[in-house]
Design a protein around this motif. Structure first.
Motif, mmCIF file in Angstrom:
data_model
loop_
_atom_site.group_PDB
_atom_site.id
_atom_site.type_symbol
_atom_site.label_atom_id
_atom_site.label_comp_id
_atom_site.label_asym_id
_atom_site.label_seq_id
_atom_site.Cartn_x
_atom_site.Cartn_y
_atom_site.Cartn_z
ATOM 1 N N LEU A 230 0.865 -1.177 0.000
ATOM 2 C CA LEU A 230 0.000 0.000 0.000
ATOM 3 C C LEU A 230 0.896 1.219 0.000
ATOM 4 O O LEU A 230 2.100 1.115 0.212
ATOM 5 C CB LEU A 230 -0.885 0.012 1.246
ATOM 6 C CG LEU A 230 -1.893 -1.127 1.359
ATOM 7 C CD1 LEU A 230 -2.743 -0.930 2.591
ATOM 8 C CD2 LEU A 230 -2.781 -1.161 0.126
ATOM 9 N N SER A 231 0.303 2.370 -0.201
ATOM 10 C CA SER A 231 1.124 3.587 -0.241
ATOM 11 C C SER A 231 1.889 3.760 1.078
ATOM 12 O O SER A 231 3.029 4.184 1.097
ATOM 13 C CB SER A 231 0.256 4.804 -0.526
ATOM 14 O OG SER A 231 -0.737 4.930 0.473
ATOM 15 N N GLY A 232 1.263 3.368 2.189
ATOM 16 C CA GLY A 232 1.904 3.578 3.485
ATOM 17 C C GLY A 232 2.821 2.456 3.922
ATOM 18 O O GLY A 232 3.341 2.474 5.033
ATOM 19 N N GLY A 233 3.020 1.429 3.100
ATOM 20 C CA GLY A 233 3.879 0.321 3.494
ATOM 21 C C GLY A 233 3.263 -1.016 3.134
ATOM 22 O O GLY A 233 2.287 -1.078 2.396
ATOM 23 N N VAL B 283 -9.300 0.196 0.056
ATOM 24 C CA VAL B 283 -8.737 1.503 0.390
ATOM 25 C C VAL B 283 -9.839 2.548 0.236
ATOM 26 O O VAL B 283 -10.546 2.564 -0.773
ATOM 27 C CB VAL B 283 -7.550 1.838 -0.543
ATOM 28 C CG1 VAL B 283 -7.072 3.265 -0.320
ATOM 29 C CG2 VAL B 283 -6.414 0.855 -0.318
ATOM 30 N N LEU C 220 -4.319 3.653 8.800
ATOM 31 C CA LEU C 220 -2.906 3.281 8.678
ATOM 32 C C LEU C 220 -2.146 4.534 8.281
ATOM 33 O O LEU C 220 -2.749 5.537 7.918
ATOM 34 C CB LEU C 220 -2.736 2.214 7.597
ATOM 35 C CG LEU C 220 -3.395 0.871 7.869
ATOM 36 C CD1 LEU C 220 -3.064 -0.096 6.763
ATOM 37 C CD2 LEU C 220 -2.916 0.311 9.209
ATOM 38 N N SER C 221 -0.823 4.439 8.319
ATOM 39 C CA SER C 221 -0.049 5.640 7.988
ATOM 40 C C SER C 221 -0.371 6.116 6.576
ATOM 41 O O SER C 221 -0.443 7.308 6.313
ATOM 42 C CB SER C 221 1.450 5.348 8.128
ATOM 43 O OG SER C 221 1.807 4.280 7.278
ATOM 44 N N GLY C 222 -0.628 5.178 5.665
ATOM 45 C CA GLY C 222 -0.876 5.575 4.279
ATOM 46 C C GLY C 222 -2.318 5.910 3.972
ATOM 47 O O GLY C 222 -2.662 6.151 2.826
ATOM 48 N N ILE D 268 -5.127 -8.666 9.652
ATOM 49 C CA ILE D 268 -4.288 -7.709 8.939
ATOM 50 C C ILE D 268 -3.133 -7.318 9.853
ATOM 51 O O ILE D 268 -3.321 -7.114 11.049
ATOM 52 C CB ILE D 268 -5.075 -6.423 8.612
ATOM 53 C CG1 ILE D 268 -6.306 -6.733 7.771
ATOM 54 C CG2 ILE D 268 -4.210 -5.413 7.887
ATOM 55 C CD1 ILE D 268 -7.074 -5.474 7.405
ATOM 56 N N VAL E 80 0.908 -5.096 9.902
ATOM 57 C CA VAL E 80 1.830 -4.188 9.221
ATOM 58 C C VAL E 80 3.232 -4.782 9.312
ATOM 59 O O VAL E 80 3.666 -5.206 10.388
ATOM 60 C CB VAL E 80 1.806 -2.793 9.872
ATOM 61 C CG1 VAL E 80 2.881 -1.901 9.269
ATOM 62 C CG2 VAL E 80 0.428 -2.162 9.718
ATOM 63 N N ILE F 74 1.276 -4.500 3.962
ATOM 64 C CA ILE F 74 0.230 -5.035 4.824
ATOM 65 C C ILE F 74 0.212 -6.557 4.637
ATOM 66 O O ILE F 74 0.262 -7.034 3.505
ATOM 67 C CB ILE F 74 -1.138 -4.470 4.363
ATOM 68 C CG1 ILE F 74 -1.221 -2.978 4.626
ATOM 69 C CG2 ILE F 74 -2.299 -5.200 5.005
ATOM 70 C CD1 ILE F 74 -1.399 -2.648 6.078
ATOM 71 N N ILE G 60 -8.063 2.014 5.609
ATOM 72 C CA ILE G 60 -8.272 0.689 5.047
ATOM 73 C C ILE G 60 -9.615 0.169 5.558
ATOM 74 O O ILE G 60 -9.905 0.285 6.742
ATOM 75 C CB ILE G 60 -7.159 -0.253 5.559
ATOM 76 C CG1 ILE G 60 -5.795 0.133 4.986
ATOM 77 C CG2 ILE G 60 -7.455 -1.704 5.255
ATOM 78 C CD1 ILE G 60 -5.644 -0.213 3.545
ATOM 79 N N ILE H 83 -2.590 -5.923 13.479
ATOM 80 C CA ILE H 83 -3.313 -4.715 13.889
ATOM 81 C C ILE H 83 -4.813 -4.933 14.059
ATOM 82 O O ILE H 83 -5.446 -4.213 14.813
ATOM 83 C CB ILE H 83 -3.059 -3.507 12.965
ATOM 84 C CG1 ILE H 83 -3.375 -3.852 11.508
ATOM 85 C CG2 ILE H 83 -1.630 -3.009 13.089
ATOM 86 C CD1 ILE H 83 -3.391 -2.629 10.620
ATOM 87 N N ALA H 84 -5.390 -5.921 13.385
ATOM 88 C CA ALA H 84 -6.822 -6.163 13.565
ATOM 89 C C ALA H 84 -7.195 -7.541 13.045
ATOM 90 O O ALA H 84 -6.597 -8.059 12.103
ATOM 91 C CB ALA H 84 -7.639 -5.107 12.830
ATOM 92 N N LEU I 288 -9.880 1.076 9.270
ATOM 93 C CA LEU I 288 -8.639 1.128 10.033
ATOM 94 C C LEU I 288 -7.783 2.267 9.518
ATOM 95 O O LEU I 288 -7.624 2.419 8.308
ATOM 96 C CB LEU I 288 -7.871 -0.187 9.868
ATOM 97 C CG LEU I 288 -8.666 -1.458 10.168
ATOM 98 C CD1 LEU I 288 -7.905 -2.683 9.679
ATOM 99 C CD2 LEU I 288 -8.926 -1.561 11.662
#
Lengths: 333, 333
Positions: free
Chosen positions: A43-46, B147, B43-45, A145, A147, A48, B48, A87-88, B41
Motif C-alpha cells: 500500500l502507499s503507506g507500506g 482503500v 494506517l499511515s498511508g 491484517i 503491518v 500489509i 483501510i 493490527i486487527a 482502520l
C-alpha cells in the motif's frame, strides 16, 4: 486426484497441497511456491499482511484452550510468520441450530480475553446459523491484517546452505492433547495444548531480521510438513537431528502407544525459523528470553542436494521424512 | 435471550442483532451503533476497510450464480458500502467429506471469473475438510481489504432530515429466486439472483461523495432490515413510499403466493443510499448510467420524530415496517 473430497484432503499434507494447487490455484491464480502464511500487499503507506483460517476443531473445549482462543491465536501467528505486527482481526461464526448459547459466550469471551491480552482488536464479524445437522456445533473463520516493518522480508527463497533451523519449544503438544482427549486416554496427563500468540516472540528478532530467512508456525501437519514445504520452496535439502527435537516425555510415550510421530503432530504455539548460521546462537538466546520460547532449540540445518527432508536418528542412521500422505488427525484445528 | 441457538438467530433480524450484541459485542468489545459493513482502520498511508462474511447458502448452485460468486460479490459489496476500492480478498473453504471435486472446481472457477472480471485478486485462503455429516457440502468465508478515498466518509450518523433514500434496482430478486428454487415452484420464471459486484457503481458517486450520507447492500433481512438499522443508527424516522419500490412483477406475484414481503427478501446486487436532498436527482442520474443501476429509484426520505420505519402504502395509509423477528429464510446467503 479423486472425484470426491476425502478427509485426507484436509490433513495439511500432500493431498491438501494437491487439492489447493489443482482446484484453488487453478481457478483463482497465484503461485503455490510463492505462498506464505499471510499474503503481503503493498500500500502507499507500506506493506500489509493479510491472512485467513477456518477452525473446525472437535471438541470445542480442550485443556489449554477452546476454539475461540485457537482461532484468535492461529491468525495472529500466521501474521507473525511473515514478521507482521497484527493490527486487527475479523471473526465469522457458523453456528449449528441448537448450540448452547452459554458455550458460545464462553468461546467469544475467550477470544475477547486474547484480544485484551494482546491489544489486537476484533473489528469485523459475521454470524450465520445453519439448521441442526448441517454443521457440527461451531466453526469459526478468523482473518487478520498486520503491518510489516520496513526491514522485514521473511520467505523460504532467502534460504542458504548452512542456515540453521530453530523451533521455539516442544513439538506436538496440541495434536497430542486433542488426540488423548478424543481417545479418552491419558486423563491424568499434564499435556495441554500449546495454543498461544507468538507475534511478540517473533518481533524480538526484528533487530536481527537480516539474518532471519523465514518463519512458519507448525500447525496442521506439524514440523514435518513445514520442513518439507520449505525444502520444496527453497529447492534445498533440510537435515534434522532427532535427538535435538524437543518433545515432552508424555508426548513421546503417548505417541509410541498410539502409533503417532510427533514430527507430524499439530502445534498451535510453536514457531519454526531458518536463521543464517552466524546469527543462530544470537537468535536462540533471544527466543529463550521470551516466555513462549524458553525451550527453543536448534534442530537442524539447510544442506545442498536433492529437495527433501532427512532425519539423522538418535542412532546416527539417516531416513527421509516425507510429506505426510492421507489423513493424520481430522479436525485438529 | 434463549439458552440455545435457533435458526432465527441467523435471520439477520432482531434475534441476530441481539445475539451479536449480547454475545459478541459483550465479549469482544466495540459499539453496535458504530457498526458498518466493513471496519475502517487508520494506517499511515490512509484508511483501510476490512470485512468478513460466511456463506452457507443452500443449494450451492442457483439461477444467476453459485456460492462462489456470491461469496466473492458479498464481500466486495461490503467494502463498496463504506466507499472503499476493494484491493484484495481472502477465501476460506470448509468442505464436507464426500463432496464432488467437480462441483468444488466449478465454484472455485466462478470465484476466479469474478476475480478476473473485477481485477480484485484472491490473495489468501484456507481449506478445511470435516467428516461426512459435520457440514452441509460447503461453506465459504471471504474477507476483504479496501482503500477508502480521502474524501469518502459514509456512515448513518451523517444522516439529516429531508435526505432521500435511493435503491439501485429491483427488490428481493435473490431471496425470491432461492425460495422459488427450494419450493420447486416457478421453474419457468426468469427471476435470477441479482448477485453482482457493486463497487464500480458506488465509486461513480465519488465526485459527489460529500452528498452521500451512507451506503448499504440490502442482503439478508432485505431493505426493511437496513432501513430499520439506519433509523436506529441515525436516531431518525424513515419514510418509504410503497409505489416507488421497484419490484419485478414475478417477484410480487410469487411473494403474494408464498406469503412473503419483498421488503424483507435478500438482495445480493442492490445498494441502498441516503443522499442529501439537493443532490438526490444527480445521484439518481449517475446510478442509472451504470449497468447495475438501471432501475435505480428514490424510494423514500428521512424524517424527524420517533426512530422507526414507516411505509406509505399505495392507498395512502401508513404502517410501521418493523425489524423482522424470527427466521425469514434460512441459508439464503
Amino acid at each position: 486426484m479423486s472425484d470426491t473430497i476425502r478427509l485426507a484432503h484436509g490433513s495439511g499434507g500432500e493431498m491438501t497441497a494437491r487439492l489447493i494447487e489443482e482446484v484453488f490455484y487453478t481457478a483463482l491464480g497465484g503461485d503455490p511456491k510463492g505462498a506464505n502464511d499471510s499474503a503481503i500487499l503493498d500500500l502507499s503507506g507500506g506493506r500489509i499482511a493479510f491472512t485467513t483460517d477456518s477452525f473446525v476443531i472437535s471438541p470445542l473445549f480442550f485443556p489449554g484452550g477452546d476454539i475461540g482462543k485457537l482461532a484468535f491465536c492461529g491468525t495472529v501467528n500466521d501474521l507473525a510468520a511473515v514478521g507482521a505486527r497484527p493490527i486487527a482481526l475479523s471473526a465469522s461464526f457458523i453456528i449449528e441450530e441448537g448450540m448452547d448459547v452459554a458455550e458460545l459466550k464462553t468461546i467469544a469471551l475467550s477470544m475477547g480475553e486474547m484480544s485484551r491480552e494482546t491489544g489486537i482488536p476484533v473489528v469485523a464479524g459475521d454470524t450465520k446459523v445453519v439448521d441442526k445437522g448441517s454443521a457440527d456445533k461451531l466453526f469459526i473463520t478468523t482473518s487478520g491484517i498486520g503491518v510489516i516493518p520496513d526491514q522485514v522480508d521473511y520467505h523460504p527463497r532467502h534460504t542458504r546452505e548452512g542456515d540453521k533451523i530453530i523451533i521455539s519449544g516442544t513439538m506436538g503438544d496440541h495434536g497430542y492433547c486433542i488426540t488423548a482427549l478424543r481417545e479418552g486416554i491419558d486423563i491424568q496427563s499434564s499435556v495441554q495444548s500449546d495454543c498461544q500468540p507468538l507475534h511478540g516472540l517473533v518481533a524480538l528478532l526484528n533487530p536481527i531480521s537480516a539474518a532471519v530467512r523465514t518463519v512458519r508456525d507448525a500447525t496442521r501437519g506439524g514440523v514435518g510438513t513445514v520442513l518439507n514445504e520449505w525444502a520444496r520452496q527453497s529447492e534445498k535439502s533440510i537435515l534434522v537431528f532427532e535427538n535435538h527435537l524437543p518433545v515432552k516425555d508424555e508426548v513421546k510415550g503417548g505417541c509410541a502407544l498410539l502409533g503417532l510421530d510427533p514430527i507430524y503432530l499439530a502445534n498451535e504455539g510453536k514457531m519454526l525459523f531458518i536463521i543464517a548460521a552466524d546469527k543462530a546462537d544470537d537468535a536462540l538466546a533471544i527466543l529463550k528470553s521470551h516466555p513462549a520460547g524458553l525451550d527453543s532449540a536448534i534442530i537442524g540445518e539447510v544442506a545442498g542436494g536433492k529437495t527433501q527432508v532427512i532425519m539423522e536418528t538418535e542412532w546416527g542412521t539417516r531416513r527421509v521424512v516425507p510429506t505426510p500422505r492421507g489423513e493424520i488427525l481430522p479436525r485438529i484445528c
